[in-house]
Design a protein around this motif. Sequence first.
Motif, PDB file in Angstrom:
ATOM      1  N   CYS A 315       0.851  -1.184   0.000  1.00  0.00           N
ATOM      2  CA  CYS A 315       0.000   0.000   0.000  1.00  0.00           C
ATOM      3  C   CYS A 315       0.896   1.246   0.000  1.00  0.00           C
ATOM      4  N   LEU A 316       0.859   1.990  -1.096  1.00  0.00           N
ATOM      5  CA  LEU A 316       1.714   3.157  -1.254  1.00  0.00           C
ATOM      6  C   LEU A 316       1.028   4.435  -0.798  1.00  0.00           C
ATOM      7  N   LEU A 317      -0.295   4.460  -0.895  1.00  0.00           N
ATOM      8  CA  LEU A 317      -1.034   5.690  -0.592  1.00  0.00           C
ATOM      9  C   LEU A 317      -2.408   5.348  -0.045  1.00  0.00           C
ATOM     10  N   ASN A 318      -2.768   5.994   1.045  1.00  0.00           N
ATOM     11  CA  ASN A 318      -4.095   5.851   1.644  1.00  0.00           C
ATOM     12  C   ASN A 318      -4.504   7.229   2.151  1.00  0.00           C
ATOM     13  N   VAL A 337       4.990  10.192  -7.840  1.00  0.00           N
ATOM     14  CA  VAL A 337       5.416  10.269  -6.447  1.00  0.00           C
ATOM     15  C   VAL A 337       6.881  10.678  -6.457  1.00  0.00           C
ATOM     16  N   TYR A 338       7.249  11.662  -5.661  1.00  0.00           N
ATOM     17  CA  TYR A 338       8.641  12.113  -5.678  1.00  0.00           C
ATOM     18  C   TYR A 338       8.986  12.746  -4.340  1.00  0.00           C
ATOM     19  N   ASN A 340      10.281  13.419  -0.557  1.00  0.00           N
ATOM     20  CA  ASN A 340       9.972  12.755   0.708  1.00  0.00           C
ATOM     21  C   ASN A 340       8.478  12.816   1.007  1.00  0.00           C
ATOM     22  N   GLY A 341       7.714  12.005   0.259  1.00  0.00           N
ATOM     23  CA  GLY A 341       6.296  11.911   0.562  1.00  0.00           C
ATOM     24  C   GLY A 341       5.419  12.907  -0.156  1.00  0.00           C
ATOM     25  N   ASN A 342       5.840  13.412  -1.320  1.00  0.00           N
ATOM     26  CA  ASN A 342       5.002  14.304  -2.113  1.00  0.00           C
ATOM     27  C   ASN A 342       4.404  13.533  -3.286  1.00  0.00           C
ATOM     28  N   VAL A 343       3.130  13.767  -3.557  1.00  0.00           N
ATOM     29  CA  VAL A 343       2.466  13.116  -4.684  1.00  0.00           C
ATOM     30  C   VAL A 343       1.710  14.149  -5.505  1.00  0.00           C
ATOM     31  N   LEU A 344       1.651  13.900  -6.811  1.00  0.00           N
ATOM     32  CA  LEU A 344       0.829  14.701  -7.704  1.00  0.00           C
ATOM     33  C   LEU A 344      -0.422  13.902  -8.032  1.00  0.00           C
ATOM     34  N   LEU A 345      -1.584  14.441  -7.722  1.00  0.00           N
ATOM     35  CA  LEU A 345      -2.849  13.769  -7.946  1.00  0.00           C
ATOM     36  C   LEU A 345      -3.605  14.475  -9.063  1.00  0.00           C
ATOM     37  N   LEU A 346      -4.157  13.693  -9.984  1.00  0.00           N
ATOM     38  CA  LEU A 346      -4.935  14.238 -11.083  1.00  0.00           C
ATOM     39  C   LEU A 346      -6.414  14.193 -10.725  1.00  0.00           C
ATOM     40  N   ILE A 347      -7.024  15.360 -10.623  1.00  0.00           N
ATOM     41  CA  ILE A 347      -8.455  15.488 -10.374  1.00  0.00           C
ATOM     42  C   ILE A 347      -9.115  15.827 -11.707  1.00  0.00           C
ATOM     43  N   GLU A 348     -10.443  15.843 -11.756  1.00  0.00           N
ATOM     44  CA  GLU A 348     -11.129  16.124 -13.010  1.00  0.00           C
ATOM     45  C   GLU A 348     -10.676  17.442 -13.624  1.00  0.00           C
ATOM     46  N   ASP A 349     -10.539  18.477 -12.827  1.00  0.00           N
ATOM     47  CA  ASP A 349     -10.240  19.793 -13.389  1.00  0.00           C
ATOM     48  C   ASP A 349      -9.037  20.465 -12.739  1.00  0.00           C
ATOM     49  N   GLU A 350      -8.211  19.693 -12.044  1.00  0.00           N
ATOM     50  CA  GLU A 350      -7.033  20.289 -11.434  1.00  0.00           C
ATOM     51  C   GLU A 350      -6.003  19.219 -11.072  1.00  0.00           C
ATOM     52  N   ILE A 352      -3.285  18.345  -8.013  1.00  0.00           N
ATOM     53  CA  ILE A 352      -3.038  18.657  -6.614  1.00  0.00           C
ATOM     54  C   ILE A 352      -1.676  18.122  -6.206  1.00  0.00           C
ATOM     55  N   LEU A 353      -0.878  18.966  -5.578  1.00  0.00           N
ATOM     56  CA  LEU A 353       0.380  18.548  -4.958  1.00  0.00           C
ATOM     57  C   LEU A 353       0.084  18.303  -3.483  1.00  0.00           C
ATOM     58  N   TYR A 354       0.216  17.027  -3.069  1.00  0.00           N
ATOM     59  CA  TYR A 354      -0.195  16.639  -1.720  1.00  0.00           C
ATOM     60  C   TYR A 354       0.999  16.147  -0.919  1.00  0.00           C
ATOM     61  N   ASP A 355       1.114  16.632   0.311  1.00  0.00           N
ATOM     62  CA  ASP A 355       2.185  16.243   1.227  1.00  0.00           C
ATOM     63  C   ASP A 355       1.672  15.120   2.122  1.00  0.00           C
ATOM     64  N   LEU A 356       2.195  13.900   1.906  1.00  0.00           N
ATOM     65  CA  LEU A 356       1.735  12.754   2.690  1.00  0.00           C
ATOM     66  C   LEU A 356       2.171  12.850   4.144  1.00  0.00           C
ATOM     67  N   THR A 357       3.323  13.442   4.385  1.00  0.00           N
ATOM     68  CA  THR A 357       3.835  13.537   5.754  1.00  0.00           C
ATOM     69  C   THR A 357       2.958  14.433   6.608  1.00  0.00           C
ATOM     70  N   GLU A 358       2.563  15.570   6.042  1.00  0.00           N
ATOM     71  CA  GLU A 358       1.757  16.537   6.787  1.00  0.00           C
ATOM     72  C   GLU A 358       0.256  16.367   6.551  1.00  0.00           C
ATOM     73  N   ASN A 359      -0.110  15.454   5.624  1.00  0.00           N
ATOM     74  CA  ASN A 359      -1.515  15.252   5.269  1.00  0.00           C
ATOM     75  C   ASN A 359      -2.205  16.567   4.921  1.00  0.00           C
ATOM     76  N   ARG A 360      -1.632  17.256   3.932  1.00  0.00           N
ATOM     77  CA  ARG A 360      -2.237  18.522   3.531  1.00  0.00           C
ATOM     78  C   ARG A 360      -1.927  18.805   2.056  1.00  0.00           C
ATOM     79  N   VAL A 361      -2.777  19.609   1.452  1.00  0.00           N
ATOM     80  CA  VAL A 361      -2.587  20.030   0.068  1.00  0.00           C
ATOM     81  C   VAL A 361      -1.629  21.211   0.039  1.00  0.00           C
ATOM     82  N   GLU A 362      -0.540  21.062  -0.739  1.00  0.00           N
ATOM     83  CA  GLU A 362       0.458  22.121  -0.841  1.00  0.00           C
ATOM     84  C   GLU A 362       0.166  23.065  -1.998  1.00  0.00           C
ATOM     85  N   LEU A 363      -0.445  22.541  -3.067  1.00  0.00           N
ATOM     86  CA  LEU A 363      -0.639  23.359  -4.262  1.00  0.00           C
ATOM     87  C   LEU A 363      -1.775  22.781  -5.088  1.00  0.00           C
TER      88      LEU A 363
END
Length: 389
Positions: A315-318, A337-338, A340-350, A352-363
């Motif tokens: 399990c890489l992401l939850n 994924v790149y 220390n725990g940052n992921v780029l997520l593709l949403i329908e219209d955007e 999202i750069l998400y910080d897995l360590t802090e559990n928050r959206v960065e961008l």
Amino acid sequence: MQPQCHLLDAESPPILHDELIGNILSWLPVKSLMRFRCVCKSWKSLISDPQFVKLHLRQSSAKNGDLAHLRLVFERKIDNTGNKIVSSCSYNELIENLTTVVNRRNSHFRLKNKYRVIGTCNGLISFVGVQLGAGKEDEDRCWVQFWNPATRSKSPKTPYLYHPEIEPVTFGFGYDPSSETYKVVALLFSVDDDYHPHPVKVYNMGSDSWRSIPAFPIFPSPFCSDGIYLNGALIWSGHHYVSHLDRVGDWDKFAIVSLDLATETYAELSVPPLEMQSDLMPSLDLLRDCLCVSHVKNNTHFILWQFGVDKSWTCLLNVSYEYLSTPRHSLRCVLCVYGNGNVLLLIEDEVILYDLTENRVELRVEIPTNIYCYPDKNYVESLVSPYGN
């Protein structure tokens, strides 16, 4: 005896061996190499040499983890008829200035609405064209072409592939290293109350015909994406035989099958433990040269599993949709994924750069409605010819 020291004449230019010149040039981008072909005949011959093309591809592929070199393929609709422009951008460009990326004109390729991208491999992008038959006696037909965006070269059409009353058709594009051949694979199947498999069609780049191999052993997921290329094989997800499409929600029948491009034989892979409780189908993805499966759990969490070299799933992401502040139906996949725990997520219209360590959206980067991204079709620039051997 004292060793002799040979001094170069002050007016003599330094001499570099051909092998050293080749090694230096192999690290340069394709755009520079295309210009350097005009320096002299020997450089033009070197840059066109198949061995140099392979060396340059190895150097480019080694940079896959670098977001400045790994590129995302996307298309932009340019009118109401569905005509579009296909291009690419690095992930760094995607994050820093999406508007500039989608509006620039270099390395763009214009496609009519009857075409769509089906795969990328070693710097080549393949796309399929479809022409519908005029009536019952006139069969539908399709063809494939190959494009190298970096060298701006495009192949002619392949021979036509006819498929009467067979819908839909899903494709795969990959490379057979044993024969050094690029191949396109077409899965043909028809659906009414039952699944009717048809022989799979294979086309070798540069040949003059399609060949038949045994039918695909499972039913590809409805509206499934095209096959994912990984390590000499094409991979699709689907279901074991079901008697009616209404039963495709039986996720315990979910399956993953690979086609070895060298032997042209099938193999079924293990699947991750899917705790679905959702009406959304699992999705097959490719991240960092690893096979991944994503799905929705309890309609509240997005789960990503990664298939390891030991053939087990991790399990890489939850991540909770609450943290993402986005509706569950809108999340399409993980782009990369790149760090220390940052992921780029593709949403329908955007994006999202998400910080897995802090559990928050960065961008958050908004994607225009006329843009469609191909998340599983990343590519690196190369000198590979789209014309075959």
